[in-house]
Design a protein around this motif. Sequence first.
Motif, PDB file in Angstrom:
ATOM      1  N   GLY A 162       4.713  -0.019 -11.952  1.00  0.00           N
ATOM      2  CA  GLY A 162       3.942   0.865 -11.980  1.00  0.00           C
ATOM      3  C   GLY A 162       4.327   2.276 -11.450  1.00  0.00           C
ATOM      4  O   GLY A 162       3.860   2.759 -11.043  1.00  0.00           O
ATOM      5  N   HIS A 163       5.522   1.775 -11.625  1.00  0.00           N
ATOM      6  CA  HIS A 163       6.472   3.064 -10.976  1.00  0.00           C
ATOM      7  C   HIS A 163       8.221   2.952 -12.183  1.00  0.00           C
ATOM      8  O   HIS A 163       8.812   1.893 -12.546  1.00  0.00           O
ATOM      9  N   PRO A 164       7.022   3.770 -12.842  1.00  0.00           N
ATOM     10  CA  PRO A 164       8.107   3.954 -14.152  1.00  0.00           C
ATOM     11  C   PRO A 164      10.123   4.392 -13.871  1.00  0.00           C
ATOM     12  O   PRO A 164      10.586   4.400 -15.021  1.00  0.00           O
TER      13      PRO A 164
ATOM     14  N   LYS B  17       9.989  -7.643  -6.610  1.00  0.00           N
ATOM     15  CA  LYS B  17       9.182  -7.429  -8.165  1.00  0.00           C
ATOM     16  C   LYS B  17       7.694  -6.917  -7.968  1.00  0.00           C
ATOM     17  O   LYS B  17       7.574  -6.129  -8.879  1.00  0.00           O
ATOM     18  N   SER B  18       7.083  -7.595  -7.671  1.00  0.00           N
ATOM     19  CA  SER B  18       5.317  -7.019  -7.444  1.00  0.00           C
ATOM     20  C   SER B  18       5.228  -5.395  -6.945  1.00  0.00           C
ATOM     21  O   SER B  18       4.616  -5.718  -7.678  1.00  0.00           O
TER      22      SER B  18
ATOM     23  N   LYS C 159       0.833  -1.366  -0.269  1.00  0.00           N
ATOM     24  CA  LYS C 159       0.199  -0.465   0.117  1.00  0.00           C
ATOM     25  C   LYS C 159       1.005   1.043  -0.032  1.00  0.00           C
ATOM     26  O   LYS C 159       0.430   2.546  -0.826  1.00  0.00           O
ATOM     27  N   GLN C 160       2.098   0.957   0.065  1.00  0.00           N
ATOM     28  CA  GLN C 160       2.916   2.165   1.103  1.00  0.00           C
ATOM     29  C   GLN C 160       3.553   2.558  -1.169  1.00  0.00           C
ATOM     30  O   GLN C 160       4.050   3.622  -1.054  1.00  0.00           O
ATOM     31  N   MET C 161       4.089   1.310  -1.389  1.00  0.00           N
ATOM     32  CA  MET C 161       4.722   1.287  -2.023  1.00  0.00           C
ATOM     33  C   MET C 161       4.029   2.354  -3.165  1.00  0.00           C
ATOM     34  O   MET C 161       3.990   2.914  -4.317  1.00  0.00           O
ATOM     35  N   LYS C 162       2.854   2.080  -3.324  1.00  0.00           N
ATOM     36  CA  LYS C 162       1.618   2.107  -5.034  1.00  0.00           C
ATOM     37  C   LYS C 162       1.817   4.062  -4.623  1.00  0.00           C
ATOM     38  O   LYS C 162       0.674   4.378  -5.233  1.00  0.00           O
ATOM     39  N   GLN C 163       1.663   4.250  -2.883  1.00  0.00           N
ATOM     40  CA  GLN C 163       1.343   5.386  -2.907  1.00  0.00           C
ATOM     41  C   GLN C 163       3.103   6.947  -3.559  1.00  0.00           C
ATOM     42  O   GLN C 163       2.707   7.991  -3.016  1.00  0.00           O
ATOM     43  N   TRP C 164       3.908   5.805  -3.400  1.00  0.00           N
ATOM     44  CA  TRP C 164       5.036   5.930  -3.584  1.00  0.00           C
ATOM     45  C   TRP C 164       5.606   6.813  -4.656  1.00  0.00           C
ATOM     46  O   TRP C 164       5.694   5.367  -5.985  1.00  0.00           O
ATOM     47  N   GLN C 165       5.568   7.740  -5.396  1.00  0.00           N
ATOM     48  CA  GLN C 165       6.126   7.884  -6.774  1.00  0.00           C
ATOM     49  C   GLN C 165       7.306   8.385  -7.002  1.00  0.00           C
ATOM     50  O   GLN C 165       7.191   9.701  -7.386  1.00  0.00           O
ATOM     51  N   PRO C 166       8.852   8.115  -6.885  1.00  0.00           N
ATOM     52  CA  PRO C 166       9.975   9.144  -7.118  1.00  0.00           C
ATOM     53  C   PRO C 166       9.848   9.798  -7.799  1.00  0.00           C
ATOM     54  O   PRO C 166       9.565   9.387  -8.721  1.00  0.00           O
ATOM     55  N   ASN C 167      10.385  10.649  -8.011  1.00  0.00           N
ATOM     56  CA  ASN C 167      10.535  11.631  -9.333  1.00  0.00           C
ATOM     57  C   ASN C 167      12.245  11.845  -9.666  1.00  0.00           C
ATOM     58  O   ASN C 167      12.343  12.732 -10.439  1.00  0.00           O
ATOM     59  N   TYR C 168      12.570  10.719  -9.351  1.00  0.00           N
ATOM     60  CA  TYR C 168      14.273  10.531  -9.694  1.00  0.00           C
ATOM     61  C   TYR C 168      13.942   9.140 -10.155  1.00  0.00           C
ATOM     62  O   TYR C 168      13.829   8.436 -10.020  1.00  0.00           O
ATOM     63  N   HIS C 169      14.889   8.820 -10.987  1.00  0.00           N
ATOM     64  CA  HIS C 169      15.079   7.519 -11.497  1.00  0.00           C
ATOM     65  C   HIS C 169      16.120   6.691 -10.309  1.00  0.00           C
ATOM     66  O   HIS C 169      17.146   7.485  -9.460  1.00  0.00           O
ATOM     67  N   LEU C 170      16.031   5.373 -10.066  1.00  0.00           N
ATOM     68  CA  LEU C 170      16.435   4.765  -8.902  1.00  0.00           C
ATOM     69  C   LEU C 170      16.622   3.582  -9.426  1.00  0.00           C
ATOM     70  O   LEU C 170      15.731   2.958 -10.150  1.00  0.00           O
ATOM     71  N   TYR C 171      17.538   2.594  -9.147  1.00  0.00           N
ATOM     72  CA  TYR C 171      18.018   1.145  -9.368  1.00  0.00           C
ATOM     73  C   TYR C 171      17.926   0.454  -8.172  1.00  0.00           C
ATOM     74  O   TYR C 171      18.758   0.748  -7.168  1.00  0.00           O
TER      75      TYR C 171
END
Length: 288
Positions: free
Chosen positions: A254-256, A249-250, A210-222
């Motif tokens: 949804g995190h581009p 991975k799941s 649930k937390q990950m769904k709400q988190w959309q970082p505006n920077y690239h992460l590897y």
Amino acid sequence: MGKIKKFIKIAAIVFTVLVIVGMAVQIYLLRGTPGRELHRNEYRQDTTYTSTPTILVPGWGGNTVTYNKLINYYQDHHYAQKTLTIWVTPWGSIHTDGTLNPKEKNPMIQVLFDWNYDSTFHPQVQQLIRVLTYLQTTYHLKRVNIIAHSYGGTEFMHAFMDSPQLRNNLQLHKVIFLGVPVEESLAARLRYRYHLIKHSHDANFIRLRKQMKQWQPNYHLYIYNLMGTRRHSKRTDGEVPLIESEMLKSLLKGHPTITYHQHIYRNTSHSQLHDRTKILNYIAKQLW
């Protein structure tokens, strides 16, 4: 009555000796790996040197031994330098040795928990929030790399997602997970499929999802998810089944802005994930 008193006295002495020995062993295990300065004339041509620190998080019962070989290997081969050790007590007090200096390139920070033998990883989540917040505010960190082994990775994910301050002020650049359990309710024999996310009964995983769904970082992460399998055990490294780590991975669907890589090392035990030279070279190549 005299025999009872004598027995009690002997028992008390034995108990005291055991406590002292136990404390001595714990102090030794928490000594920290010595750092060695990396000089400019030692820089490798195949390595990029920046001031972005790499934070090393041990798992359950982890201590100096966890990353001792990794730190020494990177220092011996001039990939990086250990510049700071940070200890955290069960009540969140911070003690440090060393510092972070922008002029020091590829610095490594060794995190050590004074006590990490709890029945769950939750106490270390709060302690890790304290550590990361301390580092972010004290050194004004904007971006970090993470290497986390076993429950250290689980603790890191929950610590980062539980703290709005960290999510808003600290960018994650490259995150290396080594045998990290993410979901712990699915049968070990299962092979990864995304739909298994609907069958999870792990409350910690469900909350993290649930937390990950709400988190959309505006920077690239590897994110690099490295796992192992023991000889004659195709679905586990001896401690953490592959499915428990593969479910990471799941969470990232949804995190581009997140690039995910995973690699399974055959004939590799849980502890070898932070020790095998082949893996250490792979990590160095991805980080620097």
